[in-house]
Write a protein that holds these residues in place. Sequence first.
Motif, PDB file in Angstrom:
ATOM      1  N   LYS A 245      46.725  49.967  37.466  1.00  0.00           N
ATOM      2  CA  LYS A 245      45.774  50.019  38.741  1.00  0.00           C
ATOM      3  C   LYS A 245      46.159  51.434  39.323  1.00  0.00           C
ATOM      4  CE  LYS A 245      43.991  47.813  42.841  1.00  0.00           C
ATOM      5  NZ  LYS A 245      44.373  48.963  43.724  1.00  0.00           N
ATOM      6  N   ALA A 286      41.187  45.517  38.807  1.00  0.00           N
ATOM      7  CA  ALA A 286      41.234  45.078  40.296  1.00  0.00           C
ATOM      8  C   ALA A 286      41.068  43.542  40.178  1.00  0.00           C
ATOM      9  CB  ALA A 286      39.976  45.691  40.788  1.00  0.00           C
ATOM     10  N   VAL A 287      40.282  42.978  39.336  1.00  0.00           N
ATOM     11  CA  VAL A 287      40.340  41.467  39.367  1.00  0.00           C
ATOM     12  C   VAL A 287      41.650  40.655  38.880  1.00  0.00           C
ATOM     13  CG1 VAL A 287      39.018  39.405  38.178  1.00  0.00           C
ATOM     14  CG2 VAL A 287      37.730  41.439  38.879  1.00  0.00           C
ATOM     15  N   ASP A 290      43.938  41.062  41.545  1.00  0.00           N
ATOM     16  CA  ASP A 290      43.897  39.996  42.560  1.00  0.00           C
ATOM     17  C   ASP A 290      44.635  38.838  41.972  1.00  0.00           C
ATOM     18  OD1 ASP A 290      42.653  41.818  44.471  1.00  0.00           O
ATOM     19  OD2 ASP A 290      40.696  41.313  43.683  1.00  0.00           O
ATOM     20  N   GLY A 293      47.544  37.511  44.033  1.00  0.00           N
ATOM     21  CA  GLY A 293      47.550  37.462  45.425  1.00  0.00           C
ATOM     22  C   GLY A 293      48.210  36.027  45.745  1.00  0.00           C
ATOM     23  N   SER A 296      45.348  33.200  45.127  1.00  0.00           N
ATOM     24  CA  SER A 296      45.284  32.900  43.486  1.00  0.00           C
ATOM     25  C   SER A 296      46.504  32.288  43.122  1.00  0.00           C
ATOM     26  CB  SER A 296      45.084  34.350  42.738  1.00  0.00           C
ATOM     27  OG  SER A 296      44.892  34.059  41.476  1.00  0.00           O
TER      28      SER A 296
END
Length: 381
Positions: A245, A286-287, A290, A293, A296
């Motif tokens: 990323k 990006a998915v 996440d 996080g 999630s």
Amino acid sequence: MSVSNSKFMGRIEVEFNQQNHAVVGGRGTGKSTILEYLRWGLCDQPVDNTDSDIAPVQIKRKKMIDDTLNKMDGEVIVMFLLNDVKHIIKRNSKTQEILLKIGDADFIQTTEQEVRNPFAVEAYSQKQLSSIGVRIEELKRFVELPIKQSLDQIRSDIRDTEAKIRTAYGKKIRKREIEIELAKYHLEITSLETQLATMRKALKGLSDSDQQIIKQKTQHDNEELIIENLKNNLTRVEELVGTLKSELDEGVGKPEDDLEVQNTALIKTIKRKYAAKFGDIRKQVAVLFDLFGSASLREIHDELKQWDKAKKDFDKKYEAAKAKAKVNQQQLKQIQAGEKRIAEIKKLQMANRNALTSLGETDTVYNDLRTKWNRSPRPKN
């Protein structure tokens, strides 16, 4: 070529013929000096090895530059055309600064080696020409200079392959070391588990339920090891995704905009297609990012809390069961030490297995590089 000032020739301005030029003059009038200034301005043949068989010639030339230019703060400017493009090299004897100008661009600071690479000079004094057949270094220079750039590329490829071979060999050796360590740990665990099983059976004064709790100790330790390994793997993947990323955010995939092209419309379309593809990749990364996080991972954390509670409850029961045993304190300490050592070894095993995964197919990589090395031409330095 122009020389701002020199000891016995003063200011010099020479305009050479583009095809052939002869310098004619009596003895001591500066014919060789002019040529040496030209060679010095083009950074030809520095004194880099005093043990070389051409070192006396190089040292003599350097002394001449020191005596006639340095003491007068002289500067040599060489102007020449390459494919009708003007190149200017300025070399200052006092500051040792070297400046290069190509075409209409500004002067940039450069080094001797950077000048020699694209503007190699094939220059010889009379004594050097007569020694080409007997001095290996002069003969080597005479043969290699016309193909210098090709040889430099070959040497660069060889150094790159050599570095990769060293790295691959290091990984190959490390893989063998890890495999040996894993085999050693396996034997040690087998021995310790057998010893612990015997010592636990020897515990006296325990009920059937307490005996059952004692037997479950290894299984609970294995659960802890599994969870620890899962956490480590998730952290490692998170780091990989984070690195990807960051690289994408820093501009990986962005095309150069300052290059002139012929097929402007087509290149513009291709750039747009690539930009869209990298945009899609950024969205997907990006998915992925996440997924690490707290929101999630909430379900995983909830399950881990349940397991932590179950583990603490079992540990209390286990310690209570051991305390009921009618054995001396020394035997309990031996059991605890064995359990601790097994836990340590299993963590080391997990770390080593992860390391093996990261190393990949070391033998294949190393063998492929060795094959490439054996097939590559290797000019001597």
